[in-house]
Design an enzyme around this catalytic site. Structure first.
Site, short mmCIF file in Angstrom:
data_model
loop_
_atom_site.label_atom_id
_atom_site.label_comp_id
_atom_site.label_asym_id
_atom_site.label_seq_id
_atom_site.Cartn_x
_atom_site.Cartn_y
_atom_site.Cartn_z
N GLU A 51 0.85 -1.18 0.00
CA GLU A 51 0.00 0.00 0.00
C GLU A 51 0.89 1.24 0.00
O GLU A 51 1.90 1.30 0.71
CB GLU A 51 -0.90 0.03 1.23
CG GLU A 51 -1.80 1.28 1.25
CD GLU A 51 -2.72 1.35 2.45
OE1 GLU A 51 -3.47 2.35 2.55
OE2 GLU A 51 -2.70 0.43 3.28
N ASN A 77 -4.16 5.33 -2.36
CA ASN A 77 -5.38 5.86 -1.76
C ASN A 77 -5.84 7.08 -2.53
O ASN A 77 -5.06 7.99 -2.80
CB ASN A 77 -5.12 6.24 -0.30
CG ASN A 77 -4.88 5.03 0.57
OD1 ASN A 77 -5.81 4.39 1.04
ND2 ASN A 77 -3.61 4.68 0.77
N GLU A 120 -7.45 2.36 -3.76
CA GLU A 120 -8.17 2.12 -2.52
C GLU A 120 -9.12 3.29 -2.26
O GLU A 120 -8.70 4.45 -2.26
CB GLU A 120 -7.20 1.96 -1.34
CG GLU A 120 -6.35 0.70 -1.44
CD GLU A 120 -5.64 0.38 -0.14
OE1 GLU A 120 -5.96 1.02 0.89
OE2 GLU A 120 -4.78 -0.52 -0.15
N ASP A 174 -11.57 0.15 1.26
CA ASP A 174 -10.66 0.23 2.40
C ASP A 174 -11.44 0.39 3.69
O ASP A 174 -12.56 0.92 3.71
CB ASP A 174 -9.72 1.43 2.19
CG ASP A 174 -8.52 1.39 3.10
OD1 ASP A 174 -8.27 0.34 3.72
OD2 ASP A 174 -7.82 2.41 3.19
N GLU A 230 -5.95 -5.61 7.70
CA GLU A 230 -5.06 -4.54 8.12
C GLU A 230 -4.82 -4.61 9.62
O GLU A 230 -5.63 -5.14 10.37
CB GLU A 230 -5.69 -3.18 7.78
CG GLU A 230 -5.93 -2.96 6.30
CD GLU A 230 -6.50 -1.58 6.03
OE1 GLU A 230 -5.73 -0.70 5.60
OE2 GLU A 230 -7.70 -1.38 6.26
#
Length: 396
Positions: free
Chosen positions: A176, A234, A266, A296, A353
């Site tokens: 990520e 993101n 995401e 997410d 996560e």
């Protein structure tokens, strides 16, 4: 040594028998300095009178002042001792009260359901650490919009990479991409201090573009070394109304030499989509260009089952709130397992996560989660550090 430094206890419970019993249990554990109070108000009078308590064992349901109000008053007095919650109430009420105490920034050792046993108290006391031993955080610097603009012009925003690893064979599947600000005076600034500001002031798009370009360059260099990793970036929900963003991300990856098929966007919905039509158009365009979509922090904010139904996601990321400590939290474990089952039925890849220790790893693997991300594997790293970490990791 665990539990070292413990001398003075305060037991707060409206039942005479319970106060006496807990006092005997503590005595059996060789703790003799134990005071008692029948409710929160009496306990506060004891503390305000100058008495010191290393640990307060507190019931929740009491007359005069219940345990919930008592916790608020302790927080207001900046109580530095530790707290153990003891109650015969429903387990979920007890867990919520424990969460409340942590929100108050109190030093909570945990909670015990009645009847109290010496073993339960001993386990929690073994985890005791005086509040003074916990390093105080430095006051966070405050930034304004001019600081962010200057940082953009100086090219100070950069990507950090946190690996995503397969639970099946522990191989690195990707990473990520996380935003960081390398400030010339304050060092590395975490995203919480600048992302909300950038979103509020309309600078999130140029900031994302700056970080994205650097991430694609790094990903391309790793691909040339034979490491074809999937990179997840993101994208703020505010940016998804820009009908040109899908093409911009696709072209940006291609021009950097990074295969767009290995790109994942995401989507975190911290607030409701304002322009649903434009947002959905952008998301469909991303998928048509072969770019993956990940929902997410599933289970929080607006990342809900309604979004799973109407958006063509390929990956579901389970929020750390339902991962960290799930092996000892039945509610979190139930949500974790249900989320994995839901993702499996929808044919989505699952990523857990916030995996921070071996217990977390074992729990998410047992639940059937396919990938993990968290400090148990590695912290987020700058591009050069991540490259070195990959070599070390692959060498075993």
């Amino acid at each position: 040594m665990s539990g070292a430094g413990l001398e003075r206890f305060l037991v707060v419970d409206d039942e005479t028998f319970m106060r006496s019993m807990i006092k005997r249990v503590l005595g059996a554990l060789d703790y003799q300095n134990v005071q008692t109070a029948a409710h929160g108000r009496e306990a506060l009078e004891i503390l305000d009178g100058g008495e010191i308590a290393d640990v307060v064992l507190c019931d929740l349901n009491m007359p005069e002042m219940d345990g919930v109000e008592f916790l608020r008053h302790l927080a207001g007095r900046q109580f530095r001792g530790a707290i153990i919650l003891v109650s015969g109430e429903d387990r979920r009420i007890l867990m919520t009260a424990e969460s409340l105490a942590r929100v108050h920034e109190l030093n909570v050792l945990g909670s015990i359901s009645k009847p109290v046993t010496p073993e339960a108290i001993k386990v929690l006391l073994n985890g005791y650490a005086p509040a003074e031993a916990v390093p105080r955080r430095r006051a966070a610097p405050e930034f304004g919009i001019d600081d962010v603009r200057a940082a953009l012009e100086a090219n100070q925003f950069e990507p950090f990479f946190q690996p995503k690893v397969s639970t099946a064979d522990r191989s690195v599947q990707g990473a990520e991409v996380l935003a960081r600000w390398r400030h010339p005076e304050h060092g590395l600034v975490p995203p919480g201090l600048f992302i909300p500001l950038a979103e509020r002031e309309g600078l999130i798009a140029p900031m994302t573009d700056q970080i994205f370009a650097k991430a694609m360059k790094a990903g391309s260099s790793w691909a040339m070394e034979g490491r074809k990793l999937k990179l997840s970036v993101n994208v703020s929900v505010d940016m998804l109304t820009d009908l040109a963003i899908a093409e911009r991300l696709y072209r940006g990856a291609e021009e950097a030499g990074f295969d767009p098929a290995n790109l994942m966007v995401e989507v975190t919905e911290s607030r409701l989509m304002q322009d649903l039509a434009s947002t959905l158009e952008t998301l469909v365009r991303l998928r048509l260009r072969g770019i993956g979509l990940s929902i997410d922090d599933f289970g929080t904010g607006y990342s809900s089952m309604e979004q799973l139904k109407r958006v063509p996601f390929v990956e579901l990321k389970i929020d750390r709130a339902f991962v960290f400590g799930a092996h000892k939290d039945a509610d979190a474990r139930a949500i974790l397992e249900s989320s994995v089952d839901l993702a499996r039925r929808l044919e989505l890849v699952t990523v857990a996560e916030g995996v921070e220790d071996e217990d977390d790893w074992n729990q998410v693997a047992a639940a059937g989660c396919e990938q993990v991300q968290g400090y148990y594997i590695a912290r987020p790293m700058a591009a050069d550090e991540f490259g070195d970490w990959l070599e070390t990791y692959e060498d075993g």
